[in-house]
Each structure stands twice: as structure tokens, then as C-alpha cells.
Scaffold this motif. Structure first.
Motif, PDB file in Angstrom:
ATOM      1  N   UNK A 131      -7.780 -66.260   4.802  1.00 33.64           N
ATOM      2  CA  UNK A 131      -9.067 -65.448   4.437  1.00 33.64           C
ATOM      3  C   UNK A 131     -10.210 -65.884   4.743  1.00 33.64           C
ATOM      4  N   UNK A 132     -11.035 -65.472   5.535  1.00 35.44           N
ATOM      5  CA  UNK A 132     -12.380 -66.181   5.502  1.00 35.44           C
ATOM      6  C   UNK A 132     -13.410 -64.931   5.853  1.00 35.44           C
ATOM      7  N   UNK A 133     -14.852 -65.330   5.890  1.00 38.10           N
ATOM      8  CA  UNK A 133     -15.954 -64.378   5.969  1.00 38.10           C
ATOM      9  C   UNK A 133     -16.651 -64.641   7.446  1.00 38.10           C
ATOM     10  N   UNK A 134     -16.305 -65.497   8.124  1.00 37.92           N
ATOM     11  CA  UNK A 134     -16.853 -65.960   9.508  1.00 37.92           C
ATOM     12  C   UNK A 134     -15.728 -65.915  10.614  1.00 37.92           C
ATOM     13  N   UNK A 135     -16.302 -65.643  11.716  1.00 43.28           N
ATOM     14  CA  UNK A 135     -15.309 -65.745  13.085  1.00 43.28           C
ATOM     15  C   UNK A 135     -14.928 -67.148  13.088  1.00 43.28           C
ATOM     16  N   UNK A 136     -15.704 -68.127  12.792  1.00 47.07           N
ATOM     17  CA  UNK A 136     -15.343 -69.363  12.968  1.00 47.07           C
ATOM     18  C   UNK A 136     -13.978 -70.145  12.181  1.00 47.07           C
ATOM     19  N   UNK A 137     -13.891 -69.217  10.748  1.00 44.34           N
ATOM     20  CA  UNK A 137     -12.580 -69.140   9.971  1.00 44.34           C
ATOM     21  C   UNK A 137     -11.677 -68.741  10.877  1.00 44.34           C
ATOM     22  N   UNK A 138     -11.561 -67.477  11.359  1.00 46.33           N
ATOM     23  CA  UNK A 138     -10.663 -66.971  12.455  1.00 46.33           C
ATOM     24  C   UNK A 138     -10.277 -67.651  13.410  1.00 46.33           C
ATOM     25  N   UNK A 139     -11.179 -68.439  14.153  1.00 43.21           N
ATOM     26  CA  UNK A 139     -10.978 -69.415  15.309  1.00 43.21           C
ATOM     27  C   UNK A 139     -10.206 -70.496  14.763  1.00 43.21           C
ATOM     28  N   UNK A 140     -10.486 -70.970  13.900  1.00 40.80           N
ATOM     29  CA  UNK A 140      -9.785 -72.202  12.999  1.00 40.80           C
ATOM     30  C   UNK A 140      -8.280 -71.883  12.773  1.00 40.80           C
ATOM     31  N   UNK A 141      -8.207 -70.726  12.221  1.00 41.35           N
ATOM     32  CA  UNK A 141      -6.768 -70.176  11.815  1.00 41.35           C
ATOM     33  C   UNK A 141      -5.927 -69.740  13.212  1.00 41.35           C
ATOM     34  N   UNK A 142      -6.765 -69.123  14.043  1.00 38.06           N
ATOM     35  CA  UNK A 142      -5.760 -68.911  15.210  1.00 38.06           C
ATOM     36  C   UNK A 142      -5.426 -70.119  16.074  1.00 38.06           C
ATOM     37  N   UNK A 143      -6.473 -71.076  16.024  1.00 41.96           N
ATOM     38  CA  UNK A 143      -5.974 -72.253  16.934  1.00 41.96           C
ATOM     39  C   UNK A 143      -4.938 -73.242  16.244  1.00 41.96           C
ATOM     40  N   UNK A 144      -4.613 -73.144  14.694  1.00 39.74           N
ATOM     41  CA  UNK A 144      -3.707 -73.623  14.217  1.00 39.74           C
ATOM     42  C   UNK A 144      -2.622 -72.878  14.257  1.00 39.74           C
ATOM     43  N   UNK A 145      -2.588 -71.935  14.681  1.00 43.15           N
ATOM     44  CA  UNK A 145      -1.159 -70.836  14.826  1.00 43.15           C
ATOM     45  C   UNK A 145      -0.784 -70.045  13.762  1.00 43.15           C
ATOM     46  N   UNK A 146      -2.051 -69.667  12.928  1.00 40.10           N
ATOM     47  CA  UNK A 146      -1.856 -68.577  11.742  1.00 40.10           C
ATOM     48  C   UNK A 146      -2.141 -67.402  12.429  1.00 40.10           C
ATOM     49  N   UNK A 147      -0.972 -66.407  12.240  1.00 35.27           N
ATOM     50  CA  UNK A 147      -1.240 -65.173  12.711  1.00 35.27           C
ATOM     51  C   UNK A 147      -1.760 -63.998  11.978  1.00 35.27           C
TER      52      UNK A 147
END
Length: 178
Positions: A131-147
Motif C-alpha cells: 500500500x502506497x500513495x505514489x506511483x513510485x511505490x507501485x513501481x517498486x512493488x511491481x518490480x519486486x514481484x508484488x501483484x
């Protein structure tokens, strides 16, 4: 392997007043404890992943940050929530001082902090949530493999390029935590 609820700090756990490093400046986001208790009941551990460029900029020290993190964890315990760990990036690629002025692998949107946590805590990233509030959080999660990515939207720009559940209030996250 462990399932984990990863949380950004500023804007998710606390109201983002900008470079918060003192308990008296720390204001918990309404609903964060309920979301965390719910996740814990489902067996998820909780880990905080946060960029802290205020350290790089010389606004506060790593020790200041660590002291605040211990205070924050104690406040969560009072609410029957255990934070397993807190990961932070003290760097900034252009606005840092001395050794903190670097382009690193830990600063979001890079996934370094998440990958370090996964290794240390035996985390199944595919079964975890961010859970984040910026697209940078989502990018990090995506690149780490979090669906399962949840973006509390509204405060920062979002071009919709990264898939995430988009919510307006942290309490709505419960609907996407399973």
C-alpha cells in the motif's frame, strides 16, 4: 514463506506534513490501525518501506529517524499491531549531502528495500501486498514481484500506467487484502 503487508510511511501511516521526524509532528492516518489489524488477523506480517530524503538533505539524522521509528512501532503495539521491520532509504540522487548523494538501488521506485526485506524475512512476494500513495511505490512493488498493489490516490500525479487497486481512503484497502 511469509505473506507481508508492505506499507509506505508518509501519506499511508502518517499524514504527510513533509520531512516528519519528531513524534509531536507525527499524525496517524485515520484507519491505518484497523487496516493493519485486519491484515494481521489474516496472517500477514507488516513491514514499512520508506524513502527518507530528509536524511540526505541534512534535515534530520539517521538516528532521528530510527528514534521516531521505535516510537511509531510502540504506538502500533498499543493498537495491537506489530510492525515486523522498517526499511528506509536515506539517499537522494541529486539533493543529497556527501555520502547520501547517490543513485542507489534502495530508493523507490527501485525495489531494493522490498527485496532486502524478502530475503531477511523469507517473504513470498507474489502473495504479499503493498500500500502506497505514489506511483513510485507501485513501481517498486511491481518490480519486486508484488501483484497486489493498492494506491491511495489523489495527492500525487498518476498516469495510470501501473496496475493497482486505486482507492481514496486507506480504510478502503481492507476490501483488497485477502
Amino acid at each position: 514463506m511469509n505473506r507481508t503487508l508492505f506499507l509506505d510511511r508518509d501519506g499511508i501511516i502518517n499524514v504527510d506534513h513533509g520531512y516528519v521526524y519528531k513524534p509531536q509532528e507525527f499524525e496517524f492516518v485515520d484507519g491505518i490501525f484497523e487496516v493493519c489489524r485486519y491484515a494481521q488477523e489474516l496472517g500477514l506480517q507488516i513491514i514499512v518501506i520508506t524513502n527518507q530524503s530528509g536524511i540526505a538533505r541534512g534535515m534530520y539524522s539517521e538516528q532521528d529517524f530510527l528514534k521516531l521509528s521505535e516510537w511509531m512501532k510502540a504506538e502500533f503495539i498499543k493498537e495491537q499491531v506489530i510492525i515486523t521491520d522498517v526499511y528506509f532509504c536515506p539517499h537522494h540522487p541529486t539533493k543529497g549531502l556527501d555520502a547520501y548523494k547517490i543513485a542507489c538501488d534502495c530508493r523507490k521506485p527501485k525495489p531494493g528495500m522490498i527485496l532486502s526485506a524478502a530475503k531477511k524475512h523469507n517473504i513470498d512476494l507474489k502473495q504479499s501486498i503493498f500500500i502506497g500513495d505514489k506511483t513510485s511505490d507501485m513501481t517498486a512493488a511491481q518490480d519486486a514481484g508484488i501483484h497486489n498493489r493498492i494506491l491511495v490516490s489523489g495527492k500525487y500525479s498518476d498516469d495510470g500506467a501501473i496496475w493497482a487497486h486505486r482507492i481514496e481512503d486507506i480504510k478502503q484497502a481492507i476490501a483488497y487484502i485477502d
